[in-house]
Design a protein around this motif. Structure first.
Motif, short mmCIF file in Angstrom:
data_model
loop_
_atom_site.label_atom_id
_atom_site.label_comp_id
_atom_site.label_asym_id
_atom_site.label_seq_id
_atom_site.Cartn_x
_atom_site.Cartn_y
_atom_site.Cartn_z
N GLU A 63 23.25 51.45 7.76
CA GLU A 63 24.40 50.68 7.29
C GLU A 63 25.43 50.59 8.41
N TYR A 64 25.53 49.44 9.01
CA TYR A 64 26.42 49.25 10.16
C TYR A 64 27.80 48.75 9.79
N SER A 65 27.93 48.18 8.58
CA SER A 65 29.22 47.63 8.20
C SER A 65 29.29 47.45 6.69
N ALA A 66 30.38 47.89 6.09
CA ALA A 66 30.67 47.64 4.67
C ALA A 66 29.44 47.82 3.78
N ASP A 67 28.79 48.96 3.92
CA ASP A 67 27.64 49.31 3.08
C ASP A 67 26.50 48.31 3.14
N THR A 68 26.28 47.70 4.28
CA THR A 68 25.15 46.79 4.41
C THR A 68 24.31 47.15 5.63
N SER A 69 23.01 46.96 5.48
CA SER A 69 22.09 47.18 6.59
C SER A 69 21.33 45.89 6.91
N THR A 70 21.74 44.78 6.28
CA THR A 70 21.01 43.53 6.47
C THR A 70 21.89 42.44 7.10
N VAL A 71 21.22 41.50 7.74
CA VAL A 71 21.87 40.31 8.28
C VAL A 71 20.92 39.13 8.02
N THR A 72 21.48 38.03 7.55
CA THR A 72 20.67 36.84 7.25
C THR A 72 20.91 35.80 8.32
N LEU A 73 19.81 35.30 8.89
CA LEU A 73 19.87 34.27 9.92
C LEU A 73 19.39 32.95 9.34
N SER A 74 20.04 31.88 9.75
CA SER A 74 19.64 30.53 9.36
C SER A 74 20.08 29.57 10.45
#
Length: 182
Positions: A63-74
């Motif tokens: 978790e790198y930021s604000a309780d998230t470990s995901t990033v969505t690309l589009s």
């Protein structure tokens, strides 16, 4: 250990040293699906999960930021570039240029290079941290953990997943999806 009497003074000074950090830039490379007949096969977004491994440990979501470990690309939230990559075709014994589309997102910064573990009594150990991205979702479709292939959007083909690795201070971590017609 020193023996103290009532007239002696002992000064202990604590010093803070910041841990070195690094950045990692998520990048999605689409290969082999740029032909007009296959444009409907590509998903409109891909979700990556950032994972960290400490020393020789196991890969775990980070978790790198604000309780998230995901990033969505589009294509809408990334810098999009088009180009070609030369690949060897073993069947024809020739190199072939294959079109590519690349989505590059914003770097994730402030990732610690080391994990410090307190061993007690003023002792500690430092372990190197390694980071990677794994694909976990294509639009609303989950990609199973450890998957090397997943179906294209309409099922006409499939995408083979290959990943790069980043062990430098800053860098781009690419995951390539290569389309093959079924």
């Amino acid at each position: 250990m020193a023996n103290l009497t009532h007239s002696e003074t002992f000064v202990i000074t604590n010093r803070y040293e910041a841990i070195d950090t690094m950045s990692i830039t998520p990048q999605k490379v689409w290969k082999g699906d740029d032909a007009a007949e296959f444009t409907s096969e590509r998903y409109s977004d891909i979700t990556f999960q950032l994972q960290r491994k400490i020393g020789n440990g196991e890969w775990m979501p980070y978790e790198y930021s604000a309780d998230t470990s995901t990033v969505t690309l589009s294509a809408d939230n990334s810098v999009v570039t088009h180009g070609t990559v030369s690949e060897w075709n073993a069947a024809t014994w020739q190199t072939e240029d294959r079109p590519t589309t690349i989505w590059t997102n914003t770097a994730i910064s402030g990732l610690p290079k080391f994990f410090v573990q307190n061993e007690g009594e003023g002792m500690y150990n430092m372990y190197p941290c390694y980071y990677r991205f794994v694909e976990v979702q294509a639009e609303n479709q989950s990609i199973p953990s450890g998957a090397e292939i997943f179906d294209s959007k309409t099922g006409v083909g499939e995408y083979k997943i290959t990943s790069s690795s980043v062990m430098s201070d800053t860098g781009t971590y690419s995951i390539t999806n290569t389309f093959e017609k079924k």
